[in-house]
Design a protein around this motif. Sequence first.
Motif, PDB file in Angstrom:
ATOM      1  N   GLY A 142       0.750  -1.141  -0.046  1.00  0.00           N
ATOM      2  CA  GLY A 142      -0.045   0.075   0.031  1.00  0.00           C
ATOM      3  C   GLY A 142       0.835   1.291   0.048  1.00  0.00           C
ATOM      4  O   GLY A 142       0.406   2.092   0.485  1.00  0.00           O
ATOM      5  N   ASN A 164     -19.301   2.059  -0.395  1.00  0.00           N
ATOM      6  CA  ASN A 164     -17.962   2.625  -0.946  1.00  0.00           C
ATOM      7  C   ASN A 164     -16.837   1.496  -0.831  1.00  0.00           C
ATOM      8  O   ASN A 164     -15.971   1.454  -1.680  1.00  0.00           O
ATOM      9  N   GLU A 219     -13.166  -1.675  -7.928  1.00  0.00           N
ATOM     10  CA  GLU A 219     -12.050  -1.175  -8.676  1.00  0.00           C
ATOM     11  C   GLU A 219     -10.770  -1.702  -8.742  1.00  0.00           C
ATOM     12  O   GLU A 219     -10.202  -1.717  -9.935  1.00  0.00           O
ATOM     13  N   SER A 220     -10.492  -2.175  -7.572  1.00  0.00           N
ATOM     14  CA  SER A 220      -9.230  -2.740  -7.472  1.00  0.00           C
ATOM     15  C   SER A 220      -9.202  -4.569  -8.211  1.00  0.00           C
ATOM     16  O   SER A 220      -8.137  -4.678  -8.413  1.00  0.00           O
ATOM     17  N   GLU A 222       1.841   4.188  -1.626  1.00  0.00           N
ATOM     18  CA  GLU A 222       1.404   4.810  -2.886  1.00  0.00           C
ATOM     19  C   GLU A 222       2.456   5.861  -3.558  1.00  0.00           C
ATOM     20  O   GLU A 222       2.788   5.629  -4.551  1.00  0.00           O
ATOM     21  N   MET A 252     -14.570   0.321  -3.940  1.00  0.00           N
ATOM     22  CA  MET A 252     -13.311   0.165  -3.982  1.00  0.00           C
ATOM     23  C   MET A 252     -12.541  -0.968  -4.259  1.00  0.00           C
ATOM     24  O   MET A 252     -11.460  -1.218  -5.211  1.00  0.00           O
ATOM     25  N   GLU A 295      -3.237   5.866 -12.707  1.00  0.00           N
ATOM     26  CA  GLU A 295      -3.638   7.250 -13.291  1.00  0.00           C
ATOM     27  C   GLU A 295      -2.170   7.743 -14.029  1.00  0.00           C
ATOM     28  O   GLU A 295      -2.328   8.358 -15.105  1.00  0.00           O
ATOM     29  N   ARG A 339      -5.572   2.097  -3.132  1.00  0.00           N
ATOM     30  CA  ARG A 339      -5.337   3.239  -3.492  1.00  0.00           C
ATOM     31  C   ARG A 339      -4.063   3.372  -4.354  1.00  0.00           C
ATOM     32  O   ARG A 339      -3.676   4.313  -5.439  1.00  0.00           O
ATOM     33  N   LEU A 382      -7.442  -1.520   1.160  1.00  0.00           N
ATOM     34  CA  LEU A 382      -7.757  -0.117   0.685  1.00  0.00           C
ATOM     35  C   LEU A 382      -6.623   0.605   0.369  1.00  0.00           C
ATOM     36  O   LEU A 382      -6.720   1.382  -0.516  1.00  0.00           O
ATOM     37  N   MET A 383      -5.637   0.641   1.220  1.00  0.00           N
ATOM     38  CA  MET A 383      -4.239   1.264   0.786  1.00  0.00           C
ATOM     39  C   MET A 383      -3.634   0.855  -0.589  1.00  0.00           C
ATOM     40  O   MET A 383      -3.275   1.627  -1.102  1.00  0.00           O
ATOM     41  N   SER A 406      -4.372   2.345  -7.838  1.00  0.00           N
ATOM     42  CA  SER A 406      -5.222   3.275  -8.671  1.00  0.00           C
ATOM     43  C   SER A 406      -4.030   4.618  -9.092  1.00  0.00           C
ATOM     44  O   SER A 406      -4.274   5.112 -10.168  1.00  0.00           O
ATOM     45  N   ALA A 407      -3.378   4.979  -8.008  1.00  0.00           N
ATOM     46  CA  ALA A 407      -2.291   6.054  -8.326  1.00  0.00           C
ATOM     47  C   ALA A 407      -1.452   5.581  -9.440  1.00  0.00           C
ATOM     48  O   ALA A 407      -1.099   6.579 -10.332  1.00  0.00           O
TER      49      ALA A 407
END
Lengths: 475, 211
Positions: free
Chosen positions: B14, B106, B113-114, B16, B110, B74, B67, B63-64, B70-71
């Motif tokens: 996680g 939510n 998405e992951s 990021e 998430m 992007e 995230r 979730l970390m 996703s970073a």
Amino acid sequence: MIELDEMDDDLRKIHEASMAVLEQTGMRFHHPKVLEIMRQNRIRIEGQTAFFTREQVIDWVSKAPTHFKMHARNPNYDFVVGGDHVEVCPGSGSSFVCEVDGTKHAALMSDYINFLKLYHQSSYYKVNGGIVVQPTDIGRSTIALMLYATMVFSDKVIITGTGTAKEVEQLMDMLGIVFGGKTSLADKPRCLTIVNTNTPLQFDTNMLETMMVFNKYKQPVVIAAASMAGTTAPMTLAGTIALANAEVLAGIAVAQMINKGTPVIYGSQSTTSDMRTGSIAIGAPEGALAYQYAARLAKSYGLPCRGGGTLTDAKTLSVQAGYESMLTLLASYSAKTNLIFQSSGIIDSYNSMCYEKFIADLEIIGMVKRYIDGVKVDAETLAVDEITKVGIAGQFLTSDHTMKHFRKEPFLPDISLRGAVAGDPSAKLMDNIKTKKDKLLASYCQPEMSPEVQGKLVEYLLECGYDSKLIESLT
Amino acid sequence: MSSFADLAQYVIEGAESQVREQVKSLTAQGVNPLEIINQGLIAGMSVVGTRFKAGDMFVPEVLMSARAMSAGIEIVRPLIAETDMPSFGKVVLGTVKGDLHDIGKNLVGMLLESSGFKVINLGVDISPEQFVQAVKEHNPDIVALSALLTTTMTAMKETIELLQEEGLKDKLKIIVGGAPVSMDFADQIGADGYAPDAGSAADLCKKILCL
């Protein structure tokens, strides 16, 4: 009376944190009328968010009564809410009924009636109704029919569901029919309901509508938060308790603005989340702690309180169901929580009611009550004369003193196995549970209701557009 | 020398900012952006998924990781044509009318998405009309409805009925979830699927899209 100075250091810190939350972050109320009432009372409103100063919170909360009496149709079931008085109250809100092995079916009106009968039969309960299960087979607007069934099948103190203002006004009309007119309802608390906050820091429209109608007729409302540490509230328990405290105090303050002196009950079912799954963990030790802190906080604010229950996340009637339920009931009972809802039958994290767990939980209630009663110490119970009389190497089985006390001193189990058991002990235990359940249902007697009153209730429900066959099936 | 294994490990942790640096370094080396996604980011996330199911990783850690992944995505997204972006499908997600419960939904969003779904999260208190509007706008493969209250779960049925009336239901799959919801209830109201928790929602989506 609010005794902030009496709070110990930890409670004081929690209180201060709650006040900071209400001052800095505020709480969102999804109802224009409620916002307007707050505005008129000089609460700062931005959009739908209300910001309270600590003085405002304390000032309004202190207008709530410290205790009040609930009046049942049968006065034998009247009781006081507040002080150190504890009442167990029914399960609430499950839409499933669960078998011993975890098989579930959607709750039906017949289950609703069965649970009304069981709660009516248990001498531990002076309260009945509400959402003992949420029946799924009687259409969308259900609370009026559920109240009707509650009054037909029981004459104990009444709990109701929640709904829109129109639906809740119907409940008041019905209570008016039974208790001598709608306008005189305000004279005596006749029914209770539970409104919940939406943690973090919101109050939804339906809950506020229910609260406003109850406040108008001065019927008691439990204002409860069910914050979940780590998901809807901070991971650390102190923060979760402080957040729930802020929400409940804000709700109580608003209730007092709606109608000064209206009876309210400080409620909290806050607990931790299970961080492996994100689910609520109602049987967790953190829950037990949160229920206790809620009671302590409420008492220091001079408010009656509600919390806890025989709570479990177990999916079956299992050893997990037993140990979690015992922990949570003991914690809430020993904190002298005035109303302990969810005190029998609840299983699977509030999702289901289970008949067999209902019976097992009655046993837990009995054990906890006995434990809380403690040890009575006086000359008679110390029994020194008896010890002298029996002497060294004697026995007490046949003494008069034993004869006098053996049915009163110990808790007498209804279902638990003790001593030697012939055959399969697990099967025997389950058999005891099922036998007790069947016996309670078989010996149920419907309390009397005047045919005239019942006729008026039926007429009213028909006027409201409820199905006549459905109404008829509820007798 | 940056490697896919390091990138995957950063996703698992996680971390990021390390994921960003690693992705930037790989793209600077001219590595194919799709390979960065598949062999680095998704590879890491699939380990996370396995460990989550085994109970070794907890929700906040997942979730970390999500995230962090996703970073990374992007950064490479501008380098890939939209049609080439790996995606299992598009999900429109929301809590039904009258219900303000946000967090469970939510979490589902998430985790979807992951797992490689594109998620359009409409928020809470979403009316049947708003769901219909969103379906017309986004043309999703799946509509996911959430409710926590026994009093609001009936709004799921109303939403499904309106999608049916508008002739949209047959073009997509509908899944439902939330504490009072069950498989029976899902069947009763004409939903295509039900998942008991956020962790199994992604598997359900893959299953009903026959992926």
